[in-house]
Design a protein around this motif. Structure first.
Motif, PDB file in Angstrom:
ATOM      1  N   LYS A   1       0.833  -1.204   0.000  1.00  0.00           N
ATOM      2  CA  LYS A   1       0.000   0.000   0.000  1.00  0.00           C
ATOM      3  C   LYS A   1       0.874   1.262   0.000  1.00  0.00           C
ATOM      4  O   LYS A   1       0.594   2.221  -0.730  1.00  0.00           O
ATOM      5  CB  LYS A   1      -0.929  -0.029   1.225  1.00  0.00           C
ATOM      6  CG  LYS A   1      -2.029   0.978   1.136  1.00  0.00           C
ATOM      7  CD  LYS A   1      -3.058   0.803   2.231  1.00  0.00           C
ATOM      8  CE  LYS A   1      -3.983   2.004   2.212  1.00  0.00           C
ATOM      9  NZ  LYS A   1      -5.144   1.828   3.069  1.00  0.00           N
TER      10      LYS A   1
ATOM     11  N   ASN B   1      -6.707  -5.683  -2.593  1.00  0.00           N
ATOM     12  CA  ASN B   1      -7.660  -4.751  -3.187  1.00  0.00           C
ATOM     13  C   ASN B   1      -6.871  -3.719  -3.981  1.00  0.00           C
ATOM     14  O   ASN B   1      -6.133  -2.908  -3.412  1.00  0.00           O
ATOM     15  CB  ASN B   1      -8.503  -4.071  -2.101  1.00  0.00           C
ATOM     16  CG  ASN B   1      -9.570  -3.185  -2.718  1.00  0.00           C
ATOM     17  OD1 ASN B   1      -9.271  -2.197  -3.381  1.00  0.00           O
ATOM     18  ND2 ASN B   1     -10.820  -3.546  -2.531  1.00  0.00           N
TER      19      ASN B   1
ATOM     20  N   ASP C   1      -7.607   0.093  -3.080  1.00  0.00           N
ATOM     21  CA  ASP C   1      -7.064   0.450  -1.776  1.00  0.00           C
ATOM     22  C   ASP C   1      -5.530   0.485  -1.785  1.00  0.00           C
ATOM     23  O   ASP C   1      -4.906   1.334  -1.156  1.00  0.00           O
ATOM     24  CB  ASP C   1      -7.585  -0.595  -0.774  1.00  0.00           C
ATOM     25  CG  ASP C   1      -7.182  -0.280   0.635  1.00  0.00           C
ATOM     26  OD1 ASP C   1      -7.308   0.897   1.005  1.00  0.00           O
ATOM     27  OD2 ASP C   1      -6.719  -1.189   1.354  1.00  0.00           O
TER      28      ASP C   1
END
Ligand SMILES: *Cc1c(COP(=O)(O)O)cnc(C)c1O
Length: 393
Positions: free
Chosen positions: A161, A188, A191
């Protein structure tokens, strides 16, 4: 009568029964060509559409962002070469890491031969890429960053991320090889700000020879195979319907069962590591102490060769791996462990144990029992042991 224990699930998994059940009728009942406009074709197209929807749902993407490929290797090659070529007007600089799968490293090497420049980021002793170093290496001519989500040899999970955020802020495309992450972590793409992602079916209890590339809408990529209109004109060739259908089902099942699976893998791993470290001296558990997937354990057995351990365990019916299946067969120390600063001699004694859905506590007990015998036997024979003992203080 010999017991068989399969602890090489990071190399490939068996095909789950519910996956196989959905594949079977695609061979002889729903056998139409999805591109045909008659009922047989439409029926097959419906199955392919459903598989694409399931995969999209499993990773938080839109269906038209999922492209089927022949596997993880093809998805990695296509992403890296295809994006690099499509953005050549912006620049010819790519960033990756030193611990990538050979599919990514090989694609980068091929681009270097064409005149691209590739930066291979180092990792720390746990296998993590330094984010400050990543930021430092991004230039105005950098087009693509490719960093794997989970390493296949040691199981370390990167800060995906955070990497996605850095790439976004610097206007660089972010690709991740998530072949080992899919099925082990919740993914995801929105995200995690991922622009392109490779996944594969045969690591998540689906059939071999099928995978997918997720490509965010708006990101350009060179066509992979010119031909028919399949895969939005980018990868021609009649769709492998049974495999795609199996992959779709496998993706759905993987996400459905993720929590239960991880709970099981975690307890197996903890039990295994505890047994091994208690019963066998001079062992080192490689990888991150906690930021790692539950199904992969990489252990160095000092003073002996991993290849010998593998062969003797195989003789007892236990399947494990040294480094990755793709590099074993050579006696080269693992490039992953090397990048993590593991000494060549220690690295040579490393084994990857990877658990799966069918692994039981009894499998672990049997493996530990045999491992104790095998390691002891090899150490007694090892010339390294003698010299090490002489050197003992
Ligand atoms: C297995 C694997 C691949 C290759 O996938 P295939 O479907 O076997 O081509 C790529 N990357 C990683 C991290 C893998 O573990």
């Amino acid at each position: 009568m010999n017991k068989k224990v399969y602890l090489d699930n990071a190399a490939t998994t068996y095909v789950a029964t519910e996956v196989l059940n959905e594949m079977m009728p695609c061979f002889n009942v729903f056998f139409g060509n999805p591109n045909s406009i008659h009922a047989f074709g439409r029926e097959a197209q419906g199955l392919v559409d459903r598989a694409r929807d399931r995969i999209a749902k499993a990773i938080g993407a839109k269906s038209n962002e999922v492209y089927f490929t022949s596997g993880g290797t093809e998805a990695d090659n296509w992403a890296i070469k295809g994006i690099a070529h499509a953005y050549i007007n912006k620049g010819r600089h790519i960033i990756t890491s030193q611990i990538e799968h050979p599919a990514v490293l090989g694609a980068c090497k091929a681009l270097e031969k064409e005149g691209f420049e590739v930066t291979y980021l180092p990792v720390d002793k746990h296998g993590l890429v330094d984010l400050a170093e990543l930021i430092h290496q991004i230039r105005s001519d950098t087009t693509l960053v490719s960093i794997m989500a989970v390493n296949n040899e040691v199981g370390t999970i990167q800060n995906i991320k955070a990497i996605g955020k850095i790439c976004k802020e610097n206007d660089v495309i972010f690709h991740t090889d998530a072949v080992q992450a899919f099925g082990a972590l919740k993914l995801n793409v929105i995200d995690m700000e991922i622009d392109a992602m490779s996944i594969s079916s045969h690591k998540i209890y689906g059939p071999k020879g099928v995978g997918a590339l997720y490509l965010r809408n708006g990101i350009r990529i060179e066509n992979l195979i010119d031909g028919g209109h399949q895969e939005r004109n980018k990868r021609g060739g009649t769709t492998n319907v049974p495999s795609v259908v199996g992959f779709g089902k496998a993706a759905e099942v993987t996400v459905r069962d993720l929590a239960v699976y991880n709970q099981k893998m975690k307890s197996l791993r903890e039990y295994f590591v505890k047994q091994v470290t208690e019963k066998i001296p001079y062992v080192i558990v490689n990888g991150h102490p906690h930021q790692k997937v539950n199904n992969i354990v990489n252990i160095s057995f000092e003073l002996i060769e991993g290849e010998s351990i593998l062969l003797l365990l195989d003789f007892e019916g236990i399947a494990v791996s040294t480094g990755s299946a793709c590099t074993s067969g050579s006696l080269e120390p693992s490039h992953v462990l090397k990048a993590m600063g593991v000494e060549d001699e220690t690295s040579q004694g490393s084994i990857r144990f990877s658990f799966g859905r069918s692994t039981t506590k009894a499998d672990i007990d049997y493996t530990v029992e045999k491992l104790v015998e095998v390691v002891d036997r090899l150490r007694k024979m090892s010339p390294q042991t003698k010299s090490a003992k002489k050197g003992d203080k």
